[in-house]
Motif scaffolding. Structure first.
Motif, PDB file in Angstrom:
ATOM      1  N   SER A   9      11.558   4.487  42.467  1.00 13.80           N
ATOM      2  CA  SER A   9      11.865   5.514  41.472  1.00 13.80           C
ATOM      3  C   SER A   9      10.566   6.001  40.837  1.00 13.80           C
ATOM      4  O   SER A   9       9.519   5.392  40.987  1.00 13.80           O
ATOM      5  N   THR A  39       9.184   8.492  37.205  1.00  8.16           N
ATOM      6  CA  THR A  39       9.528   9.177  35.968  1.00  8.16           C
ATOM      7  C   THR A  39       9.069  10.616  36.096  1.00  8.16           C
ATOM      8  O   THR A  39       7.874  10.879  36.236  1.00  8.16           O
ATOM      9  N   LYS A  84      13.499   8.035  31.489  1.00  9.81           N
ATOM     10  CA  LYS A  84      14.039   8.938  32.510  1.00  9.81           C
ATOM     11  C   LYS A  84      13.483   8.526  33.868  1.00  9.81           C
ATOM     12  O   LYS A  84      12.279   8.451  34.056  1.00  9.81           O
ATOM     13  N   LYS A  85      14.381   8.276  34.826  1.00  8.88           N
ATOM     14  CA  LYS A  85      13.935   7.888  36.152  1.00  8.88           C
ATOM     15  C   LYS A  85      14.781   8.585  37.204  1.00  8.88           C
ATOM     16  O   LYS A  85      15.929   8.918  36.963  1.00  8.88           O
ATOM     17  N   TRP A 113      20.380   5.755  34.617  1.00 10.34           N
ATOM     18  CA  TRP A 113      19.347   6.787  34.787  1.00 10.34           C
ATOM     19  C   TRP A 113      19.925   8.172  34.543  1.00 10.34           C
ATOM     20  O   TRP A 113      19.307   9.003  33.884  1.00 10.34           O
TER      21      TRP A 113
END
Length: 189
Positions: free
Chosen positions: A183, A185, A104-105, A87
């Motif tokens: 998580s 984004t 993208k996290k 990540w």
């Protein structure tokens, strides 16, 4: 077996091949693994908690082991480290190049569900189950609880999609810990 009757930490894992239906799908032959606590036995019989075991079902014994559980905890820590590094690398890439926003996290929280038989008395040290999360996601809120009777799977060879190609042997069933990393984004700027 007589010494194990006060604390049920000996199980049998029974591999079953049965017709099951998932949702509205037509029934089909699937392989499942069910775990049953051993309650006792004598010279002829083994008494287990649960129903549904049939003649011809295969079974394997499972016993909790602190050394194996500690090794598994290290493995979880390594897996979470790789996840975070992946990540982080995608996040730093996004600053210099355009990448898919789904890549993208960021972690915003986590949960840990741990067997009440674990902890300092099982491992001989504190914070074994929380360390994999806390070491890899410092500052990220985490909550957890000790549970009774949960059983975790250490592999995915028996899946709901009917994949019987793998072995029914799995690791760390009794006295398990389950981790959930939440998580999201982040929006593109």
């Amino acid at each position: 077996m007589e010494n194990n009757m006060d604390c049920v930490d000996l199980y049998i894992g029974v591999t079953r091949r049965r017709n099951y239906s998932v949702g509205s799908d037509k029934p089909r032959m699937m392989t499942t693994l069910a775990l049953h606590g051993i309650e006792g036995g004598d010279s002829e019989y083994l008494y287990v908690d649960g129903v549904g075991i049939r003649t011809g079902d295969y079974f394997q014994f499972y016993h909790s082991d602190p050394k194996t559980a500690l090794s598994s905890s290290r493995s979880v820590s390594s897996t979470l480290r790789k996840l975070k590094l992946d990540w982080d690398s995608k996040s730093s890439l996004s600053k210099s190049t355009i990448i898919n926003a789904v890549d993208k996290k960021e972690a915003f929280g986590g949960f840990i569900f741990s067997c009440l038989g674990r902890g300092e008395s099982f491992f001989g040290q504190l914070n074994v189950d929380s360390s994999p999360f806390l070491d890899n996601f410092p500052g990220v809120p985490v909550a957890g609880t000790f549970c009774g009777g949960e059983i975790g799977r250490g592999c995915t060879s028996l899946t709901a999609n009917g994949d019987e190609g793998g072995s029914a042997r799995c690791h760390l069933h009794a006295y398990s810990t389950v981790y959930l990393v939440m998580s999201y984004t982040p929006p593109e700027h």
